[in-house]
Design an enzyme around this catalytic site. Structure first.
Site: not given
Ligand SMILES: *Cc1c(COP(=O)(O)O)cnc(C)c1O
Length: 368
Positions: A36, A131
């Protein structure tokens, strides 16, 4: 060359992904790469696949769709609980989705049946970051309901920490997650293929424990892309933290007084700033601004200080550097700036492999 531009070193991404896979697999943990931060870039997806990654995750179904439509044959994971309005696309393009609402999972089931397809579900558990995630007290009943749904395979549970609130993954809460997985398996006589403990914030937990319990997967974005963990933004040993280089160009360089003239009111973002009198200084104005960067977090790679920015101009104290009009300045970027740079039409994206790509190839690849 075009400026501003974001230079992306694919070899360094591959290196980081390989190192992290080796590290985490030493305790039986697989890695799902989260794209992302880079708008689901297909160049980066291909680099990740070359490094041995077998599962790619993104919260945006549009990014997963782009990947599948480009013929990238890899397991895809939607890591934001699906919206009810996007269920059809989720079933069509995502192999797995993270979920926390039974009504949504029921809709997934309905549509999966219609498509004669099975959709894999990971149930997210609330472990303190507040969350997404089902409350522990609702797990038992919800799991039973999911198991009864046709077209849905409950393949695991997961947790997400240190995102909304910065709640730290610890030996204690990870052991709790592991325990929840064990109970689900025992009570329902099923085996959970995936127990996904979290994200890049789980690095310290991983290093600090020999017993990871049933946790066998992490979803990593920032650790791969920026080479750091995310509780303290500390560099992870042996990883590159300079995969991305932002390059911006000097459009004005003059010696000006350090204190603005006259009465000081609001700046372009409604803030009232204060200025120290530091006499005269060499000030470099660069052709980039808050439209594309988070100025509190980018770091010039030469000895200059960021004085401030408006939406489209960035001003540096040029100090003793030999900057002049037309010079390029390189910056380290952080995650929030990466999120703005990747989709920006004003910032060229240039991918480098073993050899720098030709400018033409880079221009063609830009914006992918
Ligand atoms: C963004 C996200 C991740 C990845 O997080 P990082 O800090 O970039 O490793 C993993 N799981 C979920 C549900 C996320 O929203």
């Amino acid at each position: 060359m075009t400026a501003p531009r974001l230079e992306i070193n694919l070899e360094k991404i591959k290196h980081n992904a390989r190192e992290l896979q080796n590290l985490f697999s030493s305790k039986g943990i697989s890695i799902t790469a989260v794209t992302k931060g880079v708008l689901g870039s297909l160049d980066i997806v291909h680099a990740l696949i070359e490094s041995g990654i077998t599962s790619i995750a993104n919260p945006y179904i549009a990014s997963i769709r782009k990947m599948k439509e480009a013929g990238v044959d890899i397991q895809s994971m939607l890591i934001r609980p699906p919206m009810m309005s996007e269920i059809e696309e989720v079933v069509k393009y995502a192999d797995i989705s993270l979920n926390s609402e039974i009504c949504t999972i029921k809709l997934l089931s309905e549509y999966a049946l219609k498509c004669r397809k099975n959709h894999k579900v990971i149930l997210m558990v609330e472990m303190g970051d507040l969350r997404e995630g089902i409350l522990p007290c609702d797990i038992e009943r919800t799991v039973e309901e999911i198991i009864d749904l046709q077209g849905i395979d409950l393949i695991g549970i997961g947790a997400n920490m240190a995102c909304l609130s910065g709640a730290k993954p610890t030996v204690k809460n990870m052991a709790e997650l592991s325990c929840i997985a064990e109970q689900i398996q025992r009570k329902n006589g099923i085996e959970l293929e995936i127990v996904s403990g979290g994200n890049s914030a789980n690095y310290e937990w991983f290093i600090s424990t020999d017993d990871v319990g049933l946790i066998n997967n992490l979803r990593l974005g920032e650790a791969i892309l920026l080479g750091c963990e995310t509780l303290y933004r500390k560099k992870i040993p042996n990883l590159y933290t300079d995969v991305f280089t932002l390059v911006a160009e000097v459009i004005e360089l003059k010696t000006k007084y350090s204190k603005p003239a006259g009465e000081i009111c609001q700046d372009s973002f409604g803030n009232k700033l204060e200025f120290q009198d530091r006499g005269y200084m060499r000030r470099a104005v660069l052709g980039i601004g808050k439209q594309d960067i988070d100025i509190s977090r980018i770091k010039p790679r030469i000895d200059t200080d960021i004085i401030g920015a408006s939406s489209d101009h960035l001003v540096l104290d040029a100090k003793e550097t030999d900057l002049r009009v037309g010079s390029e300045v390189e910056f380290d970027v952080n995650y929030s700036t990466l999120l703005k740079l990747m989709p920006s039409p004003y910032v060229e994206k240039m991918y480098f492999s073993d050899q720098p790509l030709s400018v033409e190839a880079a221009v063609k690849n830009a914006g992918k």
